[in-house]
Scaffold this motif. Structure first.
Motif, PDB file in Angstrom:
ATOM      1  N   GLY A  39       0.801  -1.226   0.000  1.00  0.00           N
ATOM      2  CA  GLY A  39       0.000   0.000   0.000  1.00  0.00           C
ATOM      3  C   GLY A  39       0.823   1.259   0.000  1.00  0.00           C
ATOM      4  N   THR A  40       2.140   1.135  -0.147  1.00  0.00           N
ATOM      5  CA  THR A  40       3.009   2.297  -0.201  1.00  0.00           C
ATOM      6  C   THR A  40       3.636   2.372  -1.576  1.00  0.00           C
ATOM      7  OG1 THR A  40       4.871   1.016   0.611  1.00  0.00           O
ATOM      8  CG2 THR A  40       3.543   2.175   2.244  1.00  0.00           C
ATOM      9  N   PRO A  41       4.132   3.534  -1.996  1.00  0.00           N
ATOM     10  CA  PRO A  41       4.710   3.656  -3.317  1.00  0.00           C
ATOM     11  C   PRO A  41       5.923   2.749  -3.466  1.00  0.00           C
ATOM     12  CG  PRO A  41       4.371   5.799  -2.316  1.00  0.00           C
ATOM     13  CD  PRO A  41       4.160   4.781  -1.250  1.00  0.00           C
ATOM     14  N   SER A  42       5.991   2.011  -4.573  1.00  0.00           N
ATOM     15  CA  SER A  42       7.140   1.156  -4.797  1.00  0.00           C
ATOM     16  C   SER A  42       8.385   1.980  -5.065  1.00  0.00           C
ATOM     17  CB  SER A  42       6.873   0.218  -5.978  1.00  0.00           C
ATOM     18  OG  SER A  42       6.530   0.965  -7.137  1.00  0.00           O
ATOM     19  N   LYS A  43       8.202   3.153  -5.667  1.00  0.00           N
ATOM     20  CA  LYS A  43       9.337   4.038  -5.900  1.00  0.00           C
ATOM     21  C   LYS A  43       8.826   5.469  -6.018  1.00  0.00           C
ATOM     22  CE  LYS A  43      13.346   4.847  -8.867  1.00  0.00           C
ATOM     23  NZ  LYS A  43      14.083   4.424 -10.082  1.00  0.00           N
ATOM     24  N   ILE A  44       9.189   6.285  -5.082  1.00  0.00           N
ATOM     25  CA  ILE A  44       8.741   7.674  -5.115  1.00  0.00           C
ATOM     26  C   ILE A  44       9.949   8.569  -5.303  1.00  0.00           C
ATOM     27  CG2 ILE A  44       7.547   9.511  -3.890  1.00  0.00           C
ATOM     28  CD1 ILE A  44       6.040   7.529  -2.352  1.00  0.00           C
ATOM     29  N   GLU A  45       9.861   9.428  -6.311  1.00  0.00           N
ATOM     30  CA  GLU A  45      10.935  10.389  -6.541  1.00  0.00           C
ATOM     31  C   GLU A  45      10.676  11.661  -5.739  1.00  0.00           C
ATOM     32  OE1 GLU A  45      11.012  11.032 -10.714  1.00  0.00           O
ATOM     33  OE2 GLU A  45      11.707   9.010 -11.195  1.00  0.00           O
ATOM     34  N   GLY A  46      11.747  12.321  -5.383  1.00  0.00           N
ATOM     35  CA  GLY A  46      11.618  13.620  -4.738  1.00  0.00           C
ATOM     36  C   GLY A  46      11.483  13.594  -3.237  1.00  0.00           C
ATOM     37  N   ARG A  47      11.771  12.444  -2.601  1.00  0.00           N
ATOM     38  CA  ARG A  47      11.613  12.368  -1.150  1.00  0.00           C
ATOM     39  C   ARG A  47      12.554  13.341  -0.443  1.00  0.00           C
ATOM     40  NH1 ARG A  47      14.107   9.936   3.039  1.00  0.00           N
ATOM     41  NH2 ARG A  47      12.828   9.315   4.829  1.00  0.00           N
ATOM     42  N   SER A  48      13.832  13.337  -0.838  1.00  0.00           N
ATOM     43  CA  SER A  48      14.810  14.226  -0.189  1.00  0.00           C
ATOM     44  C   SER A  48      14.453  15.688  -0.405  1.00  0.00           C
ATOM     45  CB  SER A  48      16.219  13.945  -0.730  1.00  0.00           C
ATOM     46  OG  SER A  48      16.616  12.630  -0.426  1.00  0.00           O
ATOM     47  N   MET A  49      14.033  16.018  -1.621  1.00  0.00           N
ATOM     48  CA  MET A  49      13.634  17.401  -1.906  1.00  0.00           C
ATOM     49  C   MET A  49      12.405  17.776  -1.088  1.00  0.00           C
ATOM     50  SD  MET A  49      14.021  20.291  -3.331  1.00  0.00           S
ATOM     51  CE  MET A  49      15.283  20.018  -4.573  1.00  0.00           C
ATOM     52  N   ALA A  50      11.464  16.836  -0.945  1.00  0.00           N
ATOM     53  CA  ALA A  50      10.255  17.102  -0.163  1.00  0.00           C
ATOM     54  C   ALA A  50      10.612  17.389   1.296  1.00  0.00           C
ATOM     55  CB  ALA A  50       9.292  15.924  -0.248  1.00  0.00           C
ATOM     56  N   LEU A  51      11.522  16.594   1.861  1.00  0.00           N
ATOM     57  CA  LEU A  51      11.933  16.811   3.250  1.00  0.00           C
ATOM     58  C   LEU A  51      12.598  18.184   3.406  1.00  0.00           C
ATOM     59  CD1 LEU A  51      13.365  13.296   4.209  1.00  0.00           C
ATOM     60  CD2 LEU A  51      11.169  14.290   4.881  1.00  0.00           C
ATOM     61  N   PHE A  52      13.422  18.542   2.428  1.00  0.00           N
ATOM     62  CA  PHE A  52      14.095  19.846   2.483  1.00  0.00           C
ATOM     63  C   PHE A  52      13.086  20.983   2.398  1.00  0.00           C
ATOM     64  CE2 PHE A  52      15.906  23.430   0.027  1.00  0.00           C
ATOM     65  CZ  PHE A  52      16.773  23.913   0.997  1.00  0.00           C
ATOM     66  N   LEU A  53      12.114  20.861   1.488  1.00  0.00           N
ATOM     67  CA  LEU A  53      11.126  21.926   1.338  1.00  0.00           C
ATOM     68  C   LEU A  53      10.186  22.001   2.543  1.00  0.00           C
ATOM     69  CD1 LEU A  53      10.197  21.751  -2.449  1.00  0.00           C
ATOM     70  CD2 LEU A  53      11.828  23.246  -1.293  1.00  0.00           C
ATOM     71  N   CYS A  54       9.905  20.860   3.168  1.00  0.00           N
ATOM     72  CA  CYS A  54       9.134  20.880   4.427  1.00  0.00           C
ATOM     73  C   CYS A  54       9.890  21.667   5.480  1.00  0.00           C
ATOM     74  CB  CYS A  54       8.883  19.456   4.918  1.00  0.00           C
ATOM     75  SG  CYS A  54       7.648  18.547   3.975  1.00  0.00           S
ATOM     76  N   TRP A  55      11.204  21.469   5.521  1.00  0.00           N
ATOM     77  CA  TRP A  55      12.059  22.212   6.456  1.00  0.00           C
ATOM     78  C   TRP A  55      12.000  23.705   6.159  1.00  0.00           C
ATOM     79  CZ3 TRP A  55      16.166  25.522   6.597  1.00  0.00           C
ATOM     80  CH2 TRP A  55      16.924  25.563   7.776  1.00  0.00           C
ATOM     81  N   VAL A  56      12.095  24.069   4.876  1.00  0.00           N
ATOM     82  CA  VAL A  56      12.045  25.479   4.467  1.00  0.00           C
ATOM     83  C   VAL A  56      10.699  26.100   4.837  1.00  0.00           C
ATOM     84  CG1 VAL A  56      12.000  27.036   2.462  1.00  0.00           C
ATOM     85  CG2 VAL A  56      13.718  25.223   2.600  1.00  0.00           C
ATOM     86  N   LEU A  57       9.627  25.380   4.578  1.00  0.00           N
ATOM     87  CA  LEU A  57       8.288  25.899   4.892  1.00  0.00           C
ATOM     88  C   LEU A  57       8.065  26.007   6.396  1.00  0.00           C
ATOM     89  CD1 LEU A  57       6.315  23.927   2.162  1.00  0.00           C
ATOM     90  CD2 LEU A  57       6.710  26.402   2.219  1.00  0.00           C
ATOM     91  N   GLY A  58       8.646  25.064   7.161  1.00  0.00           N
ATOM     92  CA  GLY A  58       8.593  25.173   8.613  1.00  0.00           C
ATOM     93  C   GLY A  58       9.384  26.370   9.106  1.00  0.00           C
ATOM     94  N   TYR A  59      10.554  26.571   8.499  1.00  0.00           N
ATOM     95  CA  TYR A  59      11.395  27.721   8.834  1.00  0.00           C
ATOM     96  C   TYR A  59      10.626  29.025   8.621  1.00  0.00           C
ATOM     97  CZ  TYR A  59      15.325  31.013   8.439  1.00  0.00           C
ATOM     98  OH  TYR A  59      16.169  32.072   8.597  1.00  0.00           O
ATOM     99  N   GLY A  60       9.918  29.125   7.496  1.00  0.00           N
ATOM    100  CA  GLY A  60       9.162  30.337   7.209  1.00  0.00           C
ATOM    101  C   GLY A  60       7.950  30.521   8.102  1.00  0.00           C
ATOM    102  N   SER A  61       7.456  29.431   8.692  1.00  0.00           N
ATOM    103  CA  SER A  61       6.263  29.522   9.526  1.00  0.00           C
ATOM    104  C   SER A  61       6.495  30.252  10.839  1.00  0.00           C
ATOM    105  CB  SER A  61       5.726  28.112   9.826  1.00  0.00           C
ATOM    106  OG  SER A  61       5.355  27.464   8.638  1.00  0.00           O
ATOM    107  N   LEU A  62       7.730  30.290  11.306  1.00  0.00           N
ATOM    108  CA  LEU A  62       8.023  30.993  12.566  1.00  0.00           C
ATOM    109  C   LEU A  62       9.152  32.008  12.445  1.00  0.00           C
ATOM    110  CD1 LEU A  62       7.716  28.517  15.597  1.00  0.00           C
ATOM    111  CD2 LEU A  62       6.268  30.449  15.010  1.00  0.00           C
ATOM    112  N   MET A  63       9.676  32.195  11.226  1.00  0.00           N
ATOM    113  CA  MET A  63      10.782  33.120  11.034  1.00  0.00           C
ATOM    114  C   MET A  63      10.414  34.536  11.490  1.00  0.00           C
ATOM    115  SD  MET A  63      13.848  33.770   9.943  1.00  0.00           S
ATOM    116  CE  MET A  63      14.888  34.998   9.146  1.00  0.00           C
ATOM    117  N   SER A  64       9.233  35.002  11.081  1.00  0.00           N
ATOM    118  CA  SER A  64       8.824  36.371  11.421  1.00  0.00           C
ATOM    119  C   SER A  64       8.697  36.558  12.931  1.00  0.00           C
ATOM    120  CB  SER A  64       7.482  36.688  10.756  1.00  0.00           C
ATOM    121  OG  SER A  64       7.587  36.615   9.364  1.00  0.00           O
ATOM    122  N   TRP A  65       8.014  35.608  13.579  1.00  0.00           N
ATOM    123  CA  TRP A  65       7.799  35.736  15.017  1.00  0.00           C
ATOM    124  C   TRP A  65       9.103  35.581  15.789  1.00  0.00           C
ATOM    125  CZ3 TRP A  65       5.393  37.997  18.493  1.00  0.00           C
ATOM    126  CH2 TRP A  65       5.332  37.533  19.807  1.00  0.00           C
TER     127      TRP A  65
END
Length: 416
Positions: A8-34
């Motif tokens: 039930g999981t993807p046999s091969k998913i591309e972009g996992r590392s990029m997704a993790l990095f962009l999640c980090w970037v989006l998290g960074y932006g979520s509290l950067m201002s505050w």
């Protein structure tokens, strides 16, 4: 859509590392201002010495964040996640830019007018936080747990990196006239740019990653309506199904999700009640003065933020992830021992002990947050995971709000 493997999981998913990095970037932006506003707290203390800015700005921020996220969580199933998150990031960008404008327009002068303006922008940060944090956590909860972890690591990284930048700007500008103000201007110029990057990343890059498209398509097939716009941007059309399809209607209500996860919700609430009753108000105003002088508060906040970031990566180490629900509850209750520890250290201890306690506060905050946020949504369908992610953020922001209010109790018996 990506092919499925036998489990039930993807046999091969591309972009996992990029997704993790962009999640980090989006998290960074979520509290950067505050975090930028918190980290230049010493500048606001100099600018508004009689208004308790470290406490007041936080007190303004939290009710707007909590009220907004509660309303959004109640209606999460009908809210377009893409529009919600884009609105939040755009509001972060505009409010960050306006902090810069207020500083330049008033030439760095104090007084009630500029302080009210900063308070209004603090409220805007709270509203933006509610839109983004609830929306992103709900969205990522229907994906992989490591994406939630990466997002929360980004949240902590915003505090750590702004603290490091504050130390650098303080060292660079401390000896110059108007040095505090120059550092603050640099802070929010960088912050505004960072928020603009998050708008562009979420709008044009993140929804087109293969792994993101896979999980959102899966959630849509399970009845989620919140991912439709993002799937449309990614060029994916989900075939319509009968609204009476039992597989799509068998969804737990929010009440059922709360009862099944009440221990997680309470634990998360208690974590942030304790943390915000100490950070940043107590550390900024009540931790005493020592040989570090004007650097003391800046270093304390930096130590908290750095160790909070470290704590969010500890669960990735095999064997160090706490999965026991009872263990998490007991551990979060034990954290309340920090209150007498900080009180007696501020009264009788030296700065070394205070730095150690602050580091432990940050480490435990980050560690237990990630343990709960990655464990709770497991075992549910996409719509339920999104709902539970929103409920967890409500609990988190509720704890923040309660902690900010309780932080004022440190002033009892002191001259205001």
């Amino acid at each position: 859509m990506t092919a499925l493997g036998g489990n039930g999981t993807p046999s091969k998913i591309e972009g996992r590392s990029m997704a993790l990095f962009l999640c980090w970037v989006l998290g960074y932006g979520s509290l950067m201002s505050w975090n930028s506003m918190l980290t230049i707290g010493d500048y606001y203390m100099e600018l508004f010495p009689t208004y308790h800015p470290a406490r007041v700005l936080t007190l303004v921020y939290q009710p707007f964040a909590f009220t907004t996220v509660s309303i959004l969580a109640y209606n999460e199933a009908r809210i377009d996640t893409r529009k919600r998150n884009l609105f939040g990031y755009i509001l972060f960008f505009i409010a960050s830019f306006m902090v810069l404008v207020v500083n330049l327009a008033t030439s760095g002068k104090g007084g009630i007018g500029p302080f009210v303006g900063i308070c209004v922008l603090s409220a805007c940060f709270g509203i933006a936080d509610a839109f983004v944090q609830g929306g992103m956590v709900g969205d990522l909860s229907l994906m992989a747990p490591e994406m939630v972890q990466s997002f929360f690591a980004g949240l902590a990284a915003s505090g750590a990196l702004t603290s490091i930048l504050r130390l650098i700007t303080k060292a660079a500008y401390d000896k110059y006239k108007d040095g505090f103000r120059k550092g603050a201007i640099l802070f929010f110029a960088i912050t505004s740019f960072s928020e603009l990057v998050c708008v562009l990343v979420y709008a044009f890059i993140f929804p087109k990653l293969s792994i993101v498209k896979y999980y959102r398509s899966k959630a849509a097939s399970e009845g989620s309506k919140t991912v439709a716009s993002d799937l449309a941007v990614a060029g994916i059309t989900i075939s319509s199904q009968d609204e009476e399809d039992p597989k799509r209607s068998e969804r737990l209500s929010k009440k059922e999700l709360i009862f099944q996860n009440i221990d997680y919700l309470i634990s998360l609430y208690l974590i942030y009640v304790l943390t915000l009753s100490i950070f940043p108000g107590f550390l900024s105003e009540d931790s005493g003065t020592h040989s570090l002088g004007s650097w003391y508060v800046v270093v304390l906040i930096a130590m908290y933020n750095v160790w909070d970031l470290v704590g969010r990566y500890v669960p990735l180490i095999k064997g160090l992830m706490m999965e026991s629900r009872k263990g998490l509850m007991i551990s979060t209750l034990c954290r309340f021992l920090f209150i007498p520890a900080f009180y007696f250290t501020a009264k009788y201890g030296d700065q070394g002990w205070m730095l150690m306690l602050t580091s432990l506060l940050g480490l435990s905050n980050g560690y237990f947050t990630v343990c709960i946020m990655t464990a709770a949504p497991k075992g549910y369908k996409g719509p339920e995971q999104n709902a539970l992610g929103n409920l967890l953020v409500v609990s988190l922001l509720g704890g923040l709000f309660s902690g900010v209010v309780l932080d004022w109790m440190w002033l009892i018996g002191k001259k205001w």
